[in-house]
Design a protein around this motif. Structure first.
Motif, mmCIF file in Angstrom:
data_model
loop_
_atom_site.group_PDB
_atom_site.id
_atom_site.type_symbol
_atom_site.label_atom_id
_atom_site.label_comp_id
_atom_site.label_asym_id
_atom_site.label_seq_id
_atom_site.Cartn_x
_atom_site.Cartn_y
_atom_site.Cartn_z
ATOM 1 N N THR A 1 -43.677 -0.536 -12.445
ATOM 2 C CA THR A 1 -43.655 0.803 -11.866
ATOM 3 C C THR A 1 -43.974 1.817 -12.951
ATOM 4 O OG1 THR A 1 -42.391 2.392 -10.529
ATOM 5 C CG2 THR A 1 -41.202 1.251 -12.286
ATOM 6 N N SER A 2 -44.412 2.989 -12.520
ATOM 7 C CA SER A 2 -44.578 4.075 -13.480
ATOM 8 C C SER A 2 -43.223 4.740 -13.681
ATOM 9 C CB SER A 2 -45.587 5.103 -12.954
ATOM 10 O OG SER A 2 -44.979 5.945 -11.980
ATOM 11 N N ASP B 1 -41.688 7.912 -8.569
ATOM 12 C CA ASP B 1 -41.367 6.481 -8.540
ATOM 13 C C ASP B 1 -39.966 6.149 -9.026
ATOM 14 O OD1 ASP B 1 -43.884 5.827 -7.534
ATOM 15 O OD2 ASP B 1 -44.758 5.712 -9.540
ATOM 16 N N VAL B 2 -39.347 7.025 -9.804
ATOM 17 C CA VAL B 2 -38.010 6.739 -10.326
ATOM 18 C C VAL B 2 -37.098 7.944 -10.139
ATOM 19 C CG1 VAL B 2 -38.823 5.079 -12.052
ATOM 20 C CG2 VAL B 2 -38.589 7.482 -12.671
ATOM 21 N N THR B 3 -35.816 7.651 -10.050
ATOM 22 C CA THR B 3 -34.794 8.677 -9.984
ATOM 23 C C THR B 3 -33.621 8.185 -10.824
ATOM 24 O OG1 THR B 3 -33.454 10.038 -8.494
ATOM 25 C CG2 THR B 3 -33.699 7.709 -7.913
ATOM 26 N N THR B 4 -32.571 8.966 -10.911
ATOM 27 C CA THR B 4 -31.387 8.544 -11.664
ATOM 28 C C THR B 4 -30.279 8.153 -10.697
ATOM 29 O OG1 THR B 4 -31.918 10.008 -13.517
ATOM 30 C CG2 THR B 4 -29.654 9.221 -13.362
ATOM 31 N N ASN B 5 -29.757 6.952 -10.876
ATOM 32 C CA ASN B 5 -28.645 6.483 -10.042
ATOM 33 C C ASN B 5 -27.383 7.232 -10.463
ATOM 34 O OD1 ASN B 5 -26.431 5.057 -8.963
ATOM 35 N ND2 ASN B 5 -27.587 3.132 -8.940
ATOM 36 N N PRO B 6 -26.793 8.053 -9.576
ATOM 37 C CA PRO B 6 -25.624 8.844 -9.971
ATOM 38 C C PRO B 6 -24.405 7.992 -10.300
ATOM 39 C CG PRO B 6 -25.983 8.990 -7.608
ATOM 40 C CD PRO B 6 -27.168 8.276 -8.174
ATOM 41 N N ASN B 7 -24.367 6.757 -9.794
ATOM 42 C CA ASN B 7 -23.209 5.888 -10.036
ATOM 43 C C ASN B 7 -23.265 5.199 -11.397
ATOM 44 O OD1 ASN B 7 -22.101 6.405 -7.426
ATOM 45 N ND2 ASN B 7 -23.534 4.912 -6.547
ATOM 46 N N SER C 1 -38.412 4.425 -3.134
ATOM 47 C CA SER C 1 -39.049 3.486 -2.208
ATOM 48 C C SER C 1 -40.470 3.152 -2.661
ATOM 49 C CB SER C 1 -39.067 4.070 -0.790
ATOM 50 O OG SER C 1 -39.722 5.328 -0.772
ATOM 51 N N SER C 2 -41.198 4.127 -3.213
ATOM 52 C CA SER C 2 -42.565 3.841 -3.678
ATOM 53 C C SER C 2 -42.533 3.017 -4.965
ATOM 54 C CB SER C 2 -43.330 5.146 -3.918
ATOM 55 O OG SER C 2 -42.711 5.921 -4.936
ATOM 56 N N GLY C 3 -41.541 3.260 -5.804
ATOM 57 C CA GLY C 3 -41.445 2.529 -7.062
ATOM 58 C C GLY C 3 -41.032 1.082 -6.885
ATOM 59 N N ARG C 4 -40.444 0.753 -5.714
ATOM 60 C CA ARG C 4 -39.999 -0.620 -5.469
ATOM 61 C C ARG C 4 -41.129 -1.556 -5.059
ATOM 62 N NH1 ARG C 4 -34.531 0.738 -1.901
ATOM 63 N NH2 ARG C 4 -33.539 2.051 -3.505
ATOM 64 N N SER C 5 -42.289 -1.012 -4.816
ATOM 65 C CA SER C 5 -43.400 -1.821 -4.325
ATOM 66 C C SER C 5 -43.747 -2.928 -5.301
ATOM 67 C CB SER C 5 -44.635 -0.937 -4.108
ATOM 68 O OG SER C 5 -45.775 -1.733 -3.828
#
Length: 353
Positions: free
Chosen positions: A110-111, A116-122, A130-134
């Motif tokens: 993934t890029s 394509d990416v975000t930060t998991n708050p947990n 969803s696009s980055g999981r492809s």
């Protein structure tokens, strides 16, 4: 009484310190690890099955220790042709921790673009959108200058993805109007993300040093975590030194012959049964073999060159990772053992003479 209390307190502190050193880590599904490519790739000469490495030098490696190496494999290659851009599909199959411990992973490309990416708050780790999981993402050339994009090419030649250093999402045809596309060139140092398609669990003892593998298992540079035939974690002299032949039997994996006729031999099981210790460390991932005569042989995983005490030796084929196992050409095994290598393809047994 006071002395006993002090001893109990010291024991408790040592126990807590021990727990802090060896911790169990669980990396959630779809965690993204930001990595840097160790060796260049190009659709002009890349081959299916070729292995390469990347590493995470960031302070946030998605739960992996900083300095972890990730082994990838080329799964498909498209050479540039007419209006079709050069493309390379890859999969990541193994993570090698800084202490040399190998882990099986299922990683995709993934890029690191915000789409394509975000930060998991947990967890505070990067996570794929969803696009980055492809699992269709690949390295793709754009433009006649053979720039680099991570994304997917649709049937209508619409290129959807993120440019390295650019914006995301545009039509491939519009970007290359009147110009033939080139092969994709991914230089060493390129940054991208690896998506963990499955959770990863492991225990890691920080600061234990690189792992060494002797005939009876793993031990590190301080002699902890295992032992050799002398019970010390030190140098192991092959029991087969001299005229006696050593027969190597393989469990679960077998030698194979490449299309060019080179016999590839499972490295770890061979070294363990021949009583020859080795280590795995560094970036890119490098193996070091401690030969019976005192010399050291080093090789970058994926290279066809071995270095013997500062002198390079060109091998018949590069080492390669296959389903998480490292395979070496027969001439490398002969080099590090000082013996002739004979493989019985019927029995699967390798004989070192």
């Amino acid at each position: 009484m006071r002395l006993r209390s002090i001893l109990l307190a010291v024991g408790l502190l040592l126990s807590l310190a021990s727990l802090a050193v060896a911790q169990t880590t669980v990396i959630p599904q779809y965690t993204v690890v930001p990595v840097v490519l160790d060796m260049g790739l190009s659709s002009s000469n890349a081959m299916v099955g070729q292995t390469f490495t990347s590493h995470c030098a960031s302070a946030n490696c998605g739960g992996f220790p900083a300095g972890t190496t990730f082994v990838g494999q080329v799964t498909s290659v498209t050479r540039a042709f007419r209006d079709i851009p050069g493309q390379i599909s890859v999969r990541f199959t193994q993570a090698i921790l800084p202490d040399g411990t190998p882990l099986s992973i299922d990683g995709t490309l993934t890029s690191l673009h915000a789409n394509d990416v975000t930060t998991n708050p947990n967890t505070g780790f990067l996570a794929a959108t969803s696009s980055g999981r492809s699992n269709r993402n690949k390295f793709i050339a754009y433009g006649a200058g053979a720039g680099l994009l991570i994304g997917a090419l649709t049937h209508g030649n619409a290129l959807i993805g993120a440019l390295i250093g650019g914006a995301a999402g545009y039509l491939y045809g519009a970007a290359t109007a009147g110009r033939a596309p080139g092969n994709v060139n991914v230089p060493a140092g390129t940054q991208f993300g690896i998506v963990m398609q499955q959770p990863v669990n492991f225990r890691y003892a920080a600061g234990a040093g690189p792992a060494y593998y002797g005939p009876y298992g793993q031990y590190n540079q301080y002699g902890m975590g295992g032992y050799n035939q002398y019970g010390t974690g030190g140098y192991v002299i092959p029991s087969g030194a001299g005229p006696s032949a050593i027969q190597i039997y393989y469990d679960g994996i077998q030698p194979f012959v490449t299309s060019s006729g080179t016999v590839m031999i499972p490295f770890r099981q061979t070294m363990q049964q021949a009583n020859i210790p080795f280590s795995v460390s560094g970036h890119p991932a490098t193996i070091k073999v401690y030969m019976p005569d005192g010399r050291q042989v080093t090789q970058i995983i994926g290279s066809n060159v071995a270095n013997v005490n500062g002198q390079n030796v060109v091998l018949s084929a590069p080492s390669q990772m296959v389903n998480g196992a490292l395979f070496e050409p027969a001439d490398f095994i002969s080099l590090v053992t000082g013996r002739d290598v004979n493989w019985n393809s019927s029995s699967g047994v390798v004989i070192l003479q």
